[in-house]
Every structure is written in C-alpha cells, then in structure tokens.
Design a protein around this motif. Structure first.
Motif, short mmCIF file in Angstrom:
data_model
loop_
_atom_site.label_atom_id
_atom_site.label_comp_id
_atom_site.label_asym_id
_atom_site.label_seq_id
_atom_site.Cartn_x
_atom_site.Cartn_y
_atom_site.Cartn_z
N VAL A 86 4.76 -1.52 8.61
CA VAL A 86 4.64 -0.11 8.23
C VAL A 86 6.03 0.49 8.12
O VAL A 86 6.84 0.40 9.05
CB VAL A 86 3.81 0.67 9.28
CG1 VAL A 86 3.82 2.17 8.94
CG2 VAL A 86 2.38 0.16 9.32
N ASP A 107 2.03 5.18 -0.67
CA ASP A 107 1.64 6.58 -0.71
C ASP A 107 2.30 7.23 -1.92
O ASP A 107 3.52 7.33 -2.00
CB ASP A 107 2.10 7.25 0.59
CG ASP A 107 1.54 8.65 0.74
OD1 ASP A 107 1.10 9.22 -0.27
OD2 ASP A 107 1.55 9.18 1.87
N ALA A 119 -6.94 -2.12 0.83
CA ALA A 119 -6.08 -3.23 1.25
C ALA A 119 -6.86 -4.26 2.05
O ALA A 119 -6.69 -5.48 1.87
CB ALA A 119 -4.91 -2.71 2.07
N LEU A 134 -4.94 8.38 2.41
CA LEU A 134 -4.39 7.21 3.11
C LEU A 134 -5.48 6.21 3.48
O LEU A 134 -5.31 4.99 3.35
CB LEU A 134 -3.64 7.67 4.35
CG LEU A 134 -3.17 6.60 5.34
CD1 LEU A 134 -2.23 5.62 4.68
CD2 LEU A 134 -2.51 7.26 6.55
N SER A 165 1.18 -7.37 9.14
CA SER A 165 1.43 -6.11 8.44
C SER A 165 2.74 -5.49 8.90
O SER A 165 3.24 -5.76 10.00
CB SER A 165 0.27 -5.12 8.67
OG SER A 165 -0.01 -5.00 10.06
N THR A 189 4.33 4.97 3.82
CA THR A 189 3.68 6.27 3.89
C THR A 189 4.36 7.16 4.92
O THR A 189 5.10 6.67 5.78
CB THR A 189 2.19 6.12 4.25
OG1 THR A 189 1.56 7.40 4.28
CG2 THR A 189 2.04 5.47 5.62
N SER A 192 -8.41 6.76 10.04
CA SER A 192 -7.28 5.89 9.68
C SER A 192 -6.96 4.92 10.80
O SER A 192 -6.63 3.75 10.55
CB SER A 192 -6.05 6.74 9.34
OG SER A 192 -5.62 7.47 10.48
N ILE A 236 0.88 -1.17 0.00
CA ILE A 236 0.00 0.00 0.00
C ILE A 236 0.92 1.21 0.00
O ILE A 236 1.54 1.54 1.02
CB ILE A 236 -0.95 0.03 1.21
CG1 ILE A 236 -1.67 -1.31 1.37
CG2 ILE A 236 -1.96 1.13 1.08
CD1 ILE A 236 -1.15 -2.16 2.49
N LEU A 285 -5.96 2.07 2.88
CA LEU A 285 -6.16 1.07 3.94
C LEU A 285 -7.45 0.28 3.70
O LEU A 285 -7.48 -0.95 3.87
CB LEU A 285 -6.20 1.75 5.30
CG LEU A 285 -4.89 2.39 5.78
CD1 LEU A 285 -5.13 3.15 7.09
CD2 LEU A 285 -3.82 1.33 5.98
N LEU A 302 2.70 -1.24 4.29
CA LEU A 302 2.29 0.15 4.11
C LEU A 302 3.52 1.05 4.07
O LEU A 302 4.34 1.04 5.00
CB LEU A 302 1.36 0.57 5.25
CG LEU A 302 0.93 2.04 5.28
CD1 LEU A 302 0.12 2.40 4.03
CD2 LEU A 302 0.11 2.34 6.54
#
Length: 505
Positions: free
Chosen positions: A455, A323, A400, A393, A453, A422, A439, A321, A397, A420
């Motif tokens: 980030v 940005d 996803a 954003l 996940s 971002t 979010s 995902i 999400l 993710l």
C-alpha cells in the motif's frame, strides 16, 4: 528430412520425419521469449479486412461453405490444382536456383545494419528468397525476392525490446535495398588550413585567392545538406542492456505435467496417478525392492506407484489498484502511475510477468488493463485514463480480489502482488452503507487469500490526533488489515515506487 525425438522419464525414441511447424498466436496474450521466437524461420502478420467489400465477401463465402461444404471446396479446385502444379515445379527448380555473392552480401548487410542478432535471419532470408524465385520460375534470386523474404524473416526479430518500432525498421529495409546495401559516404569537412594557407596576409590578392575555395566549400555543404542521409540505428546497445536479466523470476514446486523433474513422492490416498505424473524409475525401484529376495515374479502393485515432483519457473502478477478520484490530485498521480506501469512492463517483458491496472473513481471501479505482458496493449489501454469524482475505494478492492482469484484459478503457481495507491479517503460503499468499515473487511478478505500486497499512502498526514492520541491514516489501517507492506509517499515519484517494489518481485 528432419528427426522427431520423443523423450519421457529417461526413455528416448527418435525417427525420421518430414514436417513444417506452423504456429499461431494472439499478440494481446503477450509475446514469446526472444530465444523461442528466433527459432521460427518466417513470420507473417494477419489482420482483419479493412475494406467493406472484402468483409462482405468473407461473410458470403462463409455462408456458402455452411450451405454446401463440398460444393464450396469444388469451386476452388481448379485454383488449388494450379497452385499444386506451381509448387511441384518450384520444388523441381529449387536445387538449380542460385544466389550470387552480390545478393548474399546484400542479405548480410541488411542483417548488420538492422542490428539482427545471430545468423538465423540471414539463412532464413536466403532460403525463402530462393523458394520465391523458384515459384516464379526464375533461376536467380533478385532484389524483389530478397525484399519479400527479408520482411518475413525479420518481422519478429527486429523488435529486440518491447518499444522498438517494426514499421520504421521495415522502412529502413527498403532504403538499404535501394542502395544495394552499400555504405553511405558521409561528406567530410574540407581542411581549411590548406585552403587558406596564405590567409595571414592582408593584401587584396590573398583575399581573392582564398575566396574561391570558400565558395566551393559552401556549395558542397549546401549540396550535402540537401541530401537525405540515413542515421544508423542505435537500438542494439539499448536492447542488450535491457535483455541482460531475461528469464522468469521465481521457481515453484508444481503438480502439473510441466517443469523439470526434481524428485518423487508417495501419491495421496485420493490421488489418481496418470501417465504424465508417474515417476517411472522410482516406481520400478520400489517394485524391485518389494520383490527382491522372494520367489514372487516381478510385478508392479498399487503401493509401488510414485508420483513425480516437478519444479518450474513462474512469473508474477502485478496488479495496480489506483485511486483516480478528485481527492488524489489526479493528473500528477495518474501520470506517475502510468510511468510506473510502463517501467514494470519492460521488466515484465523479460521476466514473463504480467501487469494489470484497476482504476476507481466516481461510483465504481474499472479494469483498465487486463493482466498482460504486452507493452503495445498496455500503452493503448492506459493512454487516456479518466480522473475525478468520488472515491469508490471498496469497489477497487473488491475487483482486485476477484481478478486475483480468477488469475490464480488459471495458474495456481503464479505469485500475485496487489499494489494499492490511494489516500484512503473512500466515500462510496460497495455492498454496505459504511464504506470505512467495509474497506477493512475487504482488506481482511484479501489477507485470508494469502495475497501479497503493498500500500502506497498518498495522503498529506499519516496520522491525526483524536481524543488526545494519534490515529493512523485509513490507508495505514487498510494496509494492516491486508497484511501489506506500507509506504507513505507525500509525492508520488515513479522511481521511488519501483525501488520499493523491487524487494517484492
């Protein structure tokens, strides 16, 4: 004549059978494993017609078939009968078609120079070439037969890695056949010491004696430079290095009919035990134990039934995902993400993983790359990613979550991983007017689905001071809400992302 073998739960039955296996597949759905692909003797590519007149004729014939199927079939009956006679005659002639040593050597050299692994390609090429010669009524296999047969036998074997180019290899095939498989004699530099043995003297006579060999050598160099020499392929070593880790990553217990049997269990009260998941041996033992020592005849009751426990290997779904908004410093980060996706796809090709890519910018998110293990499709989809604009954003999400749930419905045993990338500066709401709070709510929903996940925070500062205390970045807060592993990357380096992801795959 072949043999058909049917096996189930330790029971095996075989019988003679004459059959030909023909398989079809869509390349966009991913590639077969090389060890399975090599089992197919021949392969042909089928594409849609590119000429307008041909496409029109396809529509006309389809309509004629719908109007009267019997009449349509009968219109082609003379051609079908003629083809049938040709095939029967070719079968009669086939045992008498010969392949001489020179032609056999050509086939072997083609396989060696193109770096084909194994010997099935050579065998399939010779068999197909003999069949083509018999179909033309010729007693000997010629170069044209070898060319046509080799293309069908090598098409699916040349691409040992996802990035190998089949077209270039087939062009090399033509050149190998043109020179009849003979090795190229590369010109070697003359020995200057011999030509200029008297070069130490300074007399005019010695200079004149040395000049003709030098002129001759220059002519030979010019002649050699004017020729087109074929550079041997170096793909073999690279392919071997890439393919060392073949095979799916993880194994999981499954209730489907696929996988290796590892045990049995009692069925659940609401479970229907079918023939596919019935543990025959365990059921028979349970029935035998129940009736042992009694006068009752042997019988199988409902309480004797046992269900098979199977374990099978499963691949991962790696869903990026990304940005792509203006706040990310778009071009540099998008290019880095493309590099990461391509690197992972090489690995996915071996491990049978799939990679997907969601990009969000302006007002919404876009599924740029539907989950796939096809490198060709991925390169086509991510070649030109749009960048700039606002940061939706939450749309990324939400998409996803939808994609991951959809893929899990298709394969409940799959292991999804959401990645993710971002800076966390979302400013466009998905279904509310408070994008920051929304979010975190979406991140919490991802956590509730037990989706793994990661980030990657690309913001400049990982925290800021508010009311005298440090407040983590919003990307860090999203990671905490998702239950994700968090990494701060001030500069998006592809290899660093790969290294971080390795422990999750």
């Amino acid at each position: 004549m072949g043999v058909n073998i049917v096996e189930h739960e330790g029971v095996s039955y075989s019988h003679p059978a004459s059959f030909i296996m023909i398989g079809t597949m869509n390349p966009e759905e991913g590639e077969l494993r090389p060890q399975l692909e090599d089992r197919f003797g021949l392969c042909v590519e089928i594409r849609g017609e590119r000429e307008t007149a041909d496409r029109m004729e396809v529509v006309r014939r389809r309509q004629r078939f719908l109007d009267d199927p019997q009449l349509f079939r009968s219109s082609f009956e003379p051609e079908q009968q003629g083809l049938r006679r040709d095939i029967l005659e070719a079968r009669r002639l086939l045992p008498h078609v010969t392949v001489d040593d020179a032609t056999l050597e050509l086939v072997a050299r083609i396989a060696v120079e193109l770096g084909v692994c194994g010997h099935r390609a050579d065998i399939a090429t010779c068999q197909a070439a003999r069949a083509l010669a018999a179909l033309e009524g010729k007693p000997d296999v010629g170069e044209d037969h070898i060319r046509d047969a080799a293309e069908m036998a090598l098409l699916h074997r040349l691409r040992k890695t996802p990035f190998d180019n089949q077209i270039k290899d087939l062009e090399r095939l033509d050149r190998i056949i043109e020179r009849k498989g003979k090795l190229i004699d590369l010109p070697f530099q003359d020995n200057l010491a011999t030509s200029f043995a008297a070069g130490e003297t300074t007399t005019a006579a010695s200079d004149e004696a040395a000049s003709p060999p030098a002129a001759k050598m220059q002519e030979r160099r010019a002649e050699a430079a004017s020729k087109e020499f074929e550079i041997p392929s170096l793909q073999g070593l690279a392919a071997k290095a890439v393919r060392m880790g073949a095979g799916k990553r993880n194994s999981t217990t499954t209730e489907t009919n696929s996988g290796r049997k590892v045990g049995h269990r009692l069925p659940r009260p609401d479970e229907t035990v079918g023939a596919g998941n019935l543990a025959v041996d365990a059921t028979l033992r349970a029935a035998a134990n129940r009736t042992a020592g009694t006068a009752k005849p042997f019988s199988i009751q409902k309480e004797d039934l046992r269900t098979t426990i199977r374990r099978r290997k499963v691949g991962n779904l790696i869903l990026f995902i990304v940005d792509a908004s203006a706040s990310m410093g778009c071009n540099e980060r998008i290019e880095a993400t493309k590099t990461v996706v391509n690197l992972l796809l090489v690995d996915a090709y071996q491990k049978r993983d799939r990679v997907g890519l969601i990009s969000f910018r302006d007002e919404d998110a876009q599924l740029v790359l539907n989950p796939t293990s096809s490198v060709q499709l991925a390169n086509l989809r991510i070649k030109d990613l749009a960048t700039g604009g606002a940061t939706p954003l939450n749309h990324g999400l939400a998409m996803a979550l939808l994609v991951a749930k959809r893929e899990l419905r298709r394969d409940p045993d799959m292991s999804p991983l959401l990645v993710l990338i971002t800076d966390g500066h979302g400013n466009v709401g998905y279904a509310s007017q408070n994008p920051l709070r929304e979010s975190l709510e979406l991140a919490d929903k991802i956590r509730e689905q037990h989706l793994s996940s990661v980030v990657f925070d690309t913001s400049i500062d990982i925290s800021r001071i508010k009311a005298g205390r440090a407040v983590p970045s919003h990307a860090r807060r999203i990671a905490d809400a998702m239950g994700a592993d968090y990494y701060h990357l001030s500069k998006l380096q592809p290899q660093e992302i790969i290294d971080r992801l390795e422990k999750h795959l």
